[in-house]
Scaffold this motif. Structure first.
Motif, PDB file in Angstrom:
ATOM      1  N   ALA A 318       0.854  -1.199   0.000  1.00 35.89           N
ATOM      2  CA  ALA A 318       0.000   0.000   0.000  1.00 35.89           C
ATOM      3  C   ALA A 318       0.885   1.243   0.000  1.00 35.89           C
ATOM      4  N   GLY A 319       1.917   1.230   0.844  1.00 35.98           N
ATOM      5  CA  GLY A 319       2.806   2.387   0.920  1.00 35.98           C
ATOM      6  C   GLY A 319       3.507   2.650  -0.402  1.00 35.98           C
ATOM      7  N   MET A 320       4.033   1.577  -1.013  1.00 33.68           N
ATOM      8  CA  MET A 320       4.790   1.765  -2.250  1.00 33.68           C
ATOM      9  C   MET A 320       3.881   2.202  -3.392  1.00 33.68           C
ATOM     10  N   ARG A 321       2.632   1.765  -3.359  1.00 31.97           N
ATOM     11  CA  ARG A 321       1.705   2.211  -4.417  1.00 31.97           C
ATOM     12  C   ARG A 321       1.260   3.653  -4.174  1.00 31.97           C
ATOM     13  N   GLU A 322       1.084   4.015  -2.895  1.00 31.36           N
ATOM     14  CA  GLU A 322       0.764   5.412  -2.614  1.00 31.36           C
ATOM     15  C   GLU A 322       1.888   6.305  -3.143  1.00 31.36           C
ATOM     16  N   LEU A 323       3.108   5.882  -2.874  1.00 32.46           N
ATOM     17  CA  LEU A 323       4.273   6.653  -3.325  1.00 32.46           C
ATOM     18  C   LEU A 323       4.254   6.824  -4.841  1.00 32.46           C
ATOM     19  N   TRP A 324       4.043   5.721  -5.547  1.00 34.25           N
ATOM     20  CA  TRP A 324       4.092   5.769  -7.009  1.00 34.25           C
ATOM     21  C   TRP A 324       2.963   6.637  -7.567  1.00 34.25           C
ATOM     22  N   GLN A 325       1.791   6.538  -6.942  1.00 39.99           N
ATOM     23  CA  GLN A 325       0.644   7.275  -7.497  1.00 39.99           C
ATOM     24  C   GLN A 325       0.602   8.737  -7.087  1.00 39.99           C
ATOM     25  N   THR A 326       1.141   9.055  -5.891  1.00 42.66           N
ATOM     26  CA  THR A 326       0.949  10.427  -5.391  1.00 42.66           C
ATOM     27  C   THR A 326       2.239  11.174  -5.108  1.00 42.66           C
ATOM     28  N   GLY A 327       3.373  10.471  -5.086  1.00 35.61           N
ATOM     29  CA  GLY A 327       4.633  11.156  -4.737  1.00 35.61           C
ATOM     30  C   GLY A 327       4.777  11.373  -3.237  1.00 35.61           C
ATOM     31  N   GLY A 328       3.849  10.817  -2.455  1.00 34.80           N
ATOM     32  CA  GLY A 328       3.935  10.988  -0.997  1.00 34.80           C
ATOM     33  C   GLY A 328       3.801   9.651  -0.301  1.00 34.80           C
ATOM     34  N   MET A 329       4.189   9.610   0.959  1.00 34.04           N
ATOM     35  CA  MET A 329       3.952   8.415   1.783  1.00 34.04           C
ATOM     36  C   MET A 329       4.054   8.841   3.239  1.00 34.04           C
ATOM     37  N   HIS A 330       3.154   8.269   4.029  1.00 37.13           N
ATOM     38  CA  HIS A 330       3.107   8.576   5.458  1.00 37.13           C
ATOM     39  C   HIS A 330       4.409   8.137   6.150  1.00 37.13           C
ATOM     40  N   ASN A 331       4.829   8.887   7.164  1.00 36.50           N
ATOM     41  CA  ASN A 331       6.120   8.603   7.810  1.00 36.50           C
ATOM     42  C   ASN A 331       6.213   7.196   8.392  1.00 36.50           C
ATOM     43  N   ARG A 332       5.174   6.741   9.101  1.00 36.87           N
ATOM     44  CA  ARG A 332       5.218   5.389   9.692  1.00 36.87           C
ATOM     45  C   ARG A 332       5.393   4.344   8.585  1.00 36.87           C
ATOM     46  N   VAL A 333       4.687   4.557   7.475  1.00 40.30           N
ATOM     47  CA  VAL A 333       4.758   3.582   6.380  1.00 40.30           C
ATOM     48  C   VAL A 333       6.136   3.647   5.716  1.00 40.30           C
TER      49      VAL A 333
END
Ligand SMILES: Cc1cc2nc3c(=O)[nH]c(=O)nc-3n(C[C@H](O)[C@H](O)[C@H](O)COP(=O)(O)OP(=O)(O)OC[C@H]3O[C@@H](n4cnc5c(N)ncnc54)[C@H](O)[C@@H]3O)c2cc1C
Length: 465
Positions: A318-333
């Motif tokens: 989930a984290g890596m896909r959030e990163l790819w789609q939005t350029g962001g990722m939550h700190n804990r993730v």
């Protein structure tokens, strides 16, 4: 006839609280941004997108105030020499950068123009405290966060500067066009556009929203990615669209003690810059040198699975896909995916740092490298090497309902806890009902965490004191 001052903007893309702009404003002004073709760490893909958008709005803000904003490409010293020749400018002003390459470049530029008797002045414009302003009792740089933080907290800061009255230089100067730099990615930008709005104005909108709706709950909810409680100010801070001083002032004034957990995070940012300044090799070399001997396993298939969010561990994916789609990722993730790369996959942390560099909108040399080293266990004040996140337990703890996982992995949206945290352990009828076919719609885990943990402990034993 009056001569202009050159304001060289870099990671300070704003008008307010800008000491270099304040100093330059006593002359007619030319604002300049240079696409530095020599920079060995030029911005990655997501950062280029941000930079393009931010420069676009910044140019408008300066032009509305009668100041021409020009774009030039090349080696900054050559660009500045040429611009000084063309305009007979009397002075150059900038806010300091702290990346090792930038420090060397700026020193060379300063000494070149000093010899030519041209005033060249730099300012503290992106940090609360200069890296050389604080040190331990024995005059060493800090390597541990808590005493650094105490020192930062006991420092006194000035008030942020307002935007000065500006006068533009009237003679037109040639500029390249931002569009011809090709900073925007072809397809990728769409996802970024839906989430982010670069620029100084939007940075302040975000800060206001954070103060109104989030800061009070920040301490208790900040570790839960589905809560959306953090400020999302990091890319604005990286590009200097807002300053830590502005944030510190607003937050501490309005929320006093309650704001400390949030201000502490700004403290980590300052600490990262402090470390980068004193240990300039840290973006590529472990601060604890014994870590160079770790027998990494460079499995490029595993790296690819991690990058694409196909590891079979839902929270990591989930984290890596959030990163790819939005350029962001939550700190804990970020901590969880980083630990997975380094410990579960036994891949060198530098490979993760590089991927983040290219895909994060807030990619920042100091923050990125320091955090990767922290997770790997080789940095200053780092987590001990034997602390290995269990991706399933982390998922159960920080995304208990699987809300964050469902947001980024639609193929698992009909799976519920406890199975959403570890689909490979779910009974086949539950998987069938949720339309999950392991190995087809969603991957089996690419490593067994228990075995991977043992392998990592054996590999990392080499660094145990
Ligand atoms: C492996 C890894 C890589 C990271 N890479 C980056 C990076 O390239 N750029 C970046 O800005 N942050 C990085 N971080 C730190 C952190 O994850 C982000 O700053 C944070 O998630 C940004 O979200 P926010 O603005 O909502 O943060 P908030 O929680 O609202 O925090 C406010 C500000 O404090 C600073 N901050 C927060 N946490 C940290 C931290 N751990 N270290 C340093 N500064 C911090 C940021 O400037 C942030 O905007 C990384 C963390 C990890 C674990």
């Amino acid at each position: 006839m009056s001569v202009p001052a050159i304001l060289w903007l870099r990671q300070d893309l704003r008008l307010e609280d800008n000491p270099a702009l304040q100093a330059a404003s006593s002359n007619p002004l030319i604002a300049l941004y240079i696409w530095d073709e020599k920079d060995p760490r030029s911005p990655g893909g997501a950062s280029r997108w941000w930079l393009h958008k931010s420069l676009y709005v910044l140019k408008q803000s300066y032009e509305e105030r009668g100041v021409q904003f020009i774009f030039r490409r090349g080696n900054p010293l050559d660009v500045l020499k040429k611009l000084v020749d063309e305009t007979k400018a009397c002075s150059i002003y900038w806010n300091r950068c702290y990346e090792p390459y930038a420090i060397k470049r700026d020193q060379e530029i300063k000494s070149y123009f000093k010899e030519k008797n041209l005033l060249c002045q730099s300012f503290k414009g992106v940090l609360l405290i200069e890296p050389w302003e604080v040190h331990t009792k024995s005059k060493e740089p800090y390597r541990v966060f808590t005493p650094f933080w105490k020192s930062l907290q006991s420092s006194s800061f000035s008030r942020p500067l307002p935007t000065p009255r500006l006068q533009g230089w009237k003679t037109q100067v040639a500029s390249e066009s931002l569009e011809e730099w090709g900073l925007l990615p072809i397809l990728w930008g769409k996802g970024l556009e839906q989430i982010w709005q670069p620029g100084e104005k939007q940075a302040h909108v975000k800060l206001k929203q954070f103060l109104k709706d989030k800061v009070e709950d920040y301490a208790c909810k900040r570790d839960y990615p589905s809560e959306n409680i953090t400020s999302l100010l990091s890319p604005h801070l990286h590009w200097g669209e807002i300053t830590p001083l502005q944030i510190w002032n607003c937050v501490s004034y309005a929320h006093g003690e309650k704001a400390i957990p949030f201000l502490r995070q700004l403290g980590w940012r300052e600490f990262s810059y402090h470390l980068l300044f004193h240990f300039p090799e840290l973006p590529s070399k472990p601060m604890r040198s014994s870590f160079v001997h770790i027998p990494w396993e460079v499995d490029l298939e595993a790296l690819k699975a991690w990058q694409k969010g196909q590891t079979g561990y839902p929270l990591v994916d989930a984290g890596m896909r959030e990163l790819w789609q939005t350029g962001g990722m939550h700190n804990r993730v970020r901590m969880i995916v980083a630990s997975f790369l380094v410990k579960d996959l036994l891949l060198p942390w530098q490979l993760g740092e590089e991927w983040f560099w290219d895909t994060l909108v807030d990619a920042d040399l100091a923050n990125n490298a320091v955090n990767w080293q922290w997770v790997a266990g080789c940095g200053a004040d780092a987590a001990p090497y034997y602390r290995i996140f269990n991706p399933v337990l982390q998922s159960q703890r920080f995304d208990p309902q699987g809300a964050y996982i469902k947001q980024w992995i639609p193929e698992l949206k009909d799976l519920n806890p406890p199975h959403i945290h570890c689909p490979w352990q779910a009974p086949s009828e539950i998987l069938h009902k949720a339309k999950v076919k392991l190995g087809v719609t969603y991957p089996f885990p690419i490593v067994d965490h228990a075995l991977a943990r043992k392998r990592a402990l054996a590999a990392f034993r080499i660094v145990s004191p």
